[in-house]
Design an enzyme around this catalytic site. Structure first.
Site, PDB file in Angstrom:
ATOM      1  CD  GLU A 134      52.680 -31.141 -13.134  1.00 19.78           C
ATOM      2  OE1 GLU A 134      51.443 -31.137 -13.113  1.00 19.78           O
ATOM      3  OE2 GLU A 134      53.336 -32.115 -13.515  1.00 19.78           O
ATOM      4  CD  GLU A 166      42.096 -37.046 -13.968  1.00 19.77           C
ATOM      5  OE1 GLU A 166      42.696 -37.819 -13.180  1.00 19.77           O
ATOM      6  OE2 GLU A 166      42.032 -35.820 -13.788  1.00 19.77           O
ATOM      7  N   GLY A 222      56.849 -37.795 -13.079  1.00 22.00           N
ATOM      8  CA  GLY A 222      55.913 -38.011 -14.191  1.00 22.00           C
ATOM      9  C   GLY A 222      56.304 -37.251 -15.452  1.00 22.00           C
ATOM     10  NE  ARG A 223      57.357 -31.218 -13.416  1.00 23.71           N
ATOM     11  CZ  ARG A 223      56.975 -31.515 -12.178  1.00 23.71           C
ATOM     12  NH1 ARG A 223      56.005 -32.375 -11.963  1.00 23.71           N
ATOM     13  NH2 ARG A 223      57.577 -30.965 -11.131  1.00 23.71           N
TER      14      ARG A 223
HETATM   15  C1  G6Q Z   1      54.036 -35.042 -13.419  1.00 24.76           C
HETATM   16  C2  G6Q Z   1      52.969 -35.239 -12.475  1.00 24.76           C
HETATM   17  C3  G6Q Z   1      51.647 -35.683 -13.090  1.00 24.76           C
HETATM   18  C4  G6Q Z   1      51.473 -37.172 -13.253  1.00 24.76           C
HETATM   19  C5  G6Q Z   1      49.997 -37.468 -13.510  1.00 24.76           C
HETATM   20  C6  G6Q Z   1      49.735 -38.923 -13.754  1.00 24.76           C
HETATM   21  O1  G6Q Z   1      55.167 -34.731 -13.133  1.00 24.76           O
HETATM   22  O2  G6Q Z   1      53.400 -36.058 -11.466  1.00 24.76           O
HETATM   23  O3  G6Q Z   1      51.371 -35.060 -14.322  1.00 24.76           O
HETATM   24  O4  G6Q Z   1      52.276 -37.646 -14.280  1.00 24.76           O
HETATM   25  O5  G6Q Z   1      49.239 -37.011 -12.446  1.00 24.76           O
HETATM   26  O6  G6Q Z   1      50.122 -39.673 -12.653  1.00 24.76           O
HETATM   27  P1  G6Q Z   1      50.193 -41.234 -12.716  1.00 24.76           P
HETATM   28  O7  G6Q Z   1      51.220 -41.625 -13.700  1.00 24.76           O
HETATM   29  O8  G6Q Z   1      50.523 -41.693 -11.330  1.00 24.76           O
HETATM   30  O9  G6Q Z   1      48.826 -41.717 -13.157  1.00 24.76           O
END
Ligand code: G6Q
Length: 549
Positions: free
Chosen positions: A363, A221, A277-278
Site C-alpha cells: 500500500e 466493513e 492506518g498501516r
Molecule cells: C492504511 C489505510 C487503510 C485503513 C483502513 C481502515 O494505511 O489507510 O488500510 O487503515 O481503510 O480505515 P479506518 O481505520 O478509518 O476504518
C-alpha cells in the site's frame, strides 16, 4: 490544498550519476556469481554484516560488491535521503497528496522528547492516550471492568480492517507467548458475515468486549460489523441500550461518529491524522495488543520501535539496517527485474508477519507516479509475500530454488526459542542456514554427477544458485524485538519510497473500487430492476446475483 513545493521536483532518477553508474555496474555484477564472490573474498561472510539494537543482518548473500554498496549509498545521497528522514522526524507534511505529517515515530517517542506538528508538541498527547489505555487494560485484565450483568470480561473482539486490523492481528499472534491466557482474542474485519458469525458463535455476550477500531469511524466493513456486534450484544443482554457502554469501546479520531454510534466518548481512545492506518499498530489501534500482553510489555514494544527509529535517524547509511534493506530492494527491483520479495520468518509466532508486511509495503510503495505527479521512470514496490518456515519449504520454495524468476528472500530467525522442545529449535535454525546456503551456492552438474546421478536426470537436479537473500537474526522474539522488526521494515519502505520519489503514505488506489461497490450495493439490493450503466460484463454479473434473490 496547496500544490507541492518545488523541492518535490526531484531530478529524473535515470539522470542521477549514481543511477547511471549502477546501470553499467549491474551488467558487470550479472556476469559474476555468489559462488565466485565468496571464493574471491573469504571474509565476505563476516564483512557484509551489520548489527544494531539487537538485530543482526547478514547481507553477504546478496549479488553485490563493494562497488555496488558504494553506488547505492551514493544514490541515497543524491536522492537526499538524509534530508528526507529529517523532514519526517521534524513533522513536515511529507504525505504530500493528503497534506499530512507522517509521524508514527512520535507514537513511540519517550516522555520528554518533543515533536512539533504545527507548533504543538504532540508527545504529551501520545502519552496521555497510552496512560488511558494502560488504566483501561489493567481494569479489564484484572477483572475489575465488569460487563452489564456484572460478569468480568473474558472475550475481546477487535473490529477493524486494513491498518486497523492487520497490525493488531499480527501483534497478537507474534506476542501470544506473553498474553494473558484466560482472555480470548478474536479479530473481525471482512464484510463477509461469516467473519463475524464465526467469531462470536461460541461466546456469550455478557463476557464479551468489542473494540471498534476505525480511524475515520465511517469505513463500510467496520461500521457494518460494529452494528452487527451491537445487535448481537443487545440481543444477548436483554436489549438494554445502556449495556453498550460496558461492552463497546472505540478507537478513533472521530469523536462525533463514535458518539453517534452510541459509545460513550469516555470509552474512546484517540489518535491523530498524522498516523497512517498501516503505521498505527502502536497507537490506540494497538489496544487489543495491550489488553493481551499488558501495559509493561506494550511499552517494551514501543521502546523497540523507538530504538530502531533512532538507529534509522542517526546511523551512517553504510551501517543503517533499514537503509541497507531498502537499497537492496531497489537494486533487485530496478536492475535485476525482480518482481517480488519473499519474507520467510522461521518463527511460528510470526505467521501473520508476511501478511502484515503486504499492506505496509504494497500500500505504501505500489505507486506509479512521483511526488510531482509524473509517471515513474522505473519499476516501484515489489510484491511482498511469504510464509513461516519450514512450511514454505514444502510448498513454494521449489520455484525460488529452480524456477526462472529471481526472488530475493529475507530469512528471519531467532537464536533462542520461546518453546524449547528437544532439538527442534536447532532443526528449525538449521533449515534457515541451509536454505540461504542452497539458494546462494546451489549444486553444480559436476556435483550432481559425482553422486552417481544418471546423465538424463542431471539437469533436473542441478541448482543454479546465485539467488540472493538476507538473513536477519535476533536473540529471541520479545515485544521489544517485534517493535524493532516492524520499524526496520517501515523505514526500509520509506527508503525505497525516497529513491523512487513517490508518496509512500497515501493510498488512493483503494478508492475507486470502494466508490463503485457503494453504487453496486444499491443495485444488488433494490426491490425493483435498477437502471444500470455498467459495462456488459458487470451488468451481467449483477443480474446473475439478482436472479437468486
Ligand atoms: C492504511 C489505510 C487503510 C485503513 C483502513 C481502515 O494505511 O489507510 O488500510 O487503515 O481503510 O480505515 P479506518 O481505520 O478509518 O476504518
Amino acid at each position: 490544498m496547496t500544490t507541492p513545493s518545488t523541492s518535490l521536483l526531484e531530478p529524473s532518477l535515470l539522470e542521477l550519476p549514481a543511477w547511471r553508474a549502477l546501470r553499467q555496474h549491474a551488467k558487470e555484477v550479472s556476469k559474476t556469481t555468489l559462488r565466485q564472490l565468496f571464493e574471491n573474498d573469504p571474509e565476505r561472510g563476516t564483512r557484509y554484516n551489520a548489527e544494531a539494537v539487537g538485530i543482526f543482518l547478514d547481507y553477504s548473500k546478496n549479488r553485490i560488491t563493494d562497488e555496488t554498496l558504494k553506488l547505492l549509498l551514493e544514490l541515497a545521497e543524491q536522492r537526499s535521503l538524509k534530508q528526507r528522514i529529517d523532514a519526517m522526524f521534524r513533522g513536515d507534511r511529507i504525505n504530500v497528496t493528503e497534506n499530512r505529517a507522517v509521524l508514527h515515530v512520535a507514537l513511540r517517542a519517550p516522555k520528554g522528547q518533543s515533536i512539533l506538528v504545527d507548533g504543538e508538541d504532540v508527545v504529551p498527547g501520545v502519552h496521555a492516550v497510552l496512560d488511558k489505555m494502560s488504566a483501561f487494560s489493567d481494569k479489564v485484565r484484572s477483572g475489575a471492568w465488569k460487563g452489564h450483568t456484572g460478569k468480568r470480561i473474558r472475550n475481546i473482539i477487535n473490529i477493524g480492517i486494513g491498518g486497523s486490523d492487520r497490525g493488531p492481528v499480527m501483534a497478537y499472534e507474534a506476542l501470544k507467548h506473553y498474553s494473558q491466557r484466560d482472555l480470548t482474542f478474536r479479530f473481525v474485519s471482512n464484510v463477509d458475515g461469516t467473519d463475524f458469525v464465526e467469531a462470536v458463535r461460541d461466546l456469550s455476550a455478557d463476557e464479551t468486549l468489542f473494540l471498534v477500531a476505525s480511524k475515520t469511524f465511517t469505513t463500510l466493513e467496520t461500521m457494518t460489523n460494529a452494528h452487527a456486534a451491537r445487535a448481537w450484544a443487545l440481543k444477548g443482554l436483554g436489549g438494554d441500550e445502556s449495556a453498550v457502554a460496558k461492552h463497546f469501546v472505540a478507537i478513533s479520531t472521530n469523536a462525533k461518529e463514535v458518539a453517534k454510534f452510541g459509545i460513550d466518548t469516555a470509552n474512546m481512545f484517540g489518535f491523530w491524522d498524522w498516523v497512517g492506518g498501516r503505521y498505527s499498530m502502536e497507537s490506540a489501534i494497538g489496544l487489543s495488543t495491550m489488553l493481551a500482553i499488558g501495559p509493561d510489555n506494550f511499552r517494551a514494544l514501543l521502546s523497540g520501535f523507538h530504538q530502531m527509529d533512532e538507529h534509522f535517524r542517526s546511523a551512517p547509511f553504510e551501517k543503517n539496517l533499514p537503509v541497507l534493506l531498502g537499497l537492496f530492494t531497489v537494486w533487485y527491483t530496478d536492475f535485476f527485474d525482480a518482481q517480488t520479495q519473499a519474507v520467510l520468518p522461521y518463527e511460528q509466532y510470526l505467521k501473520r508477519f508476511p501478511a502484515y508486511l503486504q499492506q505496509l509495503t504494497m500500500e505504501s510503495n505500489g505507486k506509479h507516479v512521483t511526488l510531482d505527479g509524473k509517471r515513474v521512470e522505473t519499476e516501484t514496490g515489489p510484491v511482498y509475500w511469504g510464509e513461516p518456515g519450514t512450511n514454505g519449504q514444502h510448498s513454494f520454495y521449489q520455484l525460488i530454488h529452480q524456477g526462472t524468476r529471481l526472488i530475493p528472500c529475507d530469512f528471519i530467525g531467532f537464536l533462542k526459542t520461546l518453546n524449547p522442545l528437544g532439538d527442534q529449535h536447532a532443526m528449525l535454525m538449521a533449515n534457515v542456514f541451509a536454505q540461504a546456503e542452497a539458494l546462494a551456492f546451489g549444486k553444480t552438474a559436476e556435483q550432481v554427477k559425482a553422486e552417481g546421478t544418471p546423465d538424463w536426470l542431471v539437469p533436473h537436479r542441478v541448482f543454479e544458485g546465485n539467488r540472493p537473500s538476507n538473513t536477519i537474526l535476533a536473540e529471541r522474539l520479545t515485544p521489544e524485538i517485534l517493535g524493532k522488526l516492524v520499524a526496520l521494515y517501515e523505514h526500509s519502505v520509506f527508503t525505497q519510497g525516497v529513491i523512487w520519489n513517490i508518496d509512500s503514505f497515501d493510498q488512493w488506489g483503494v478508492e475507486l473500487g470502494k466508490v463503485l461497490a457503494q453504487k453496486i450495493i444499491g443495485e444488488l439490493t433494490s426491490e425493483t430492476e435498477p437502471k444500470m450503466a455498467h459495462d456488459s460484463s458487470t451488468t451481467n454479473l449483477i443480474r446473475k446475483f439478482r436472479a437468486t434473490r
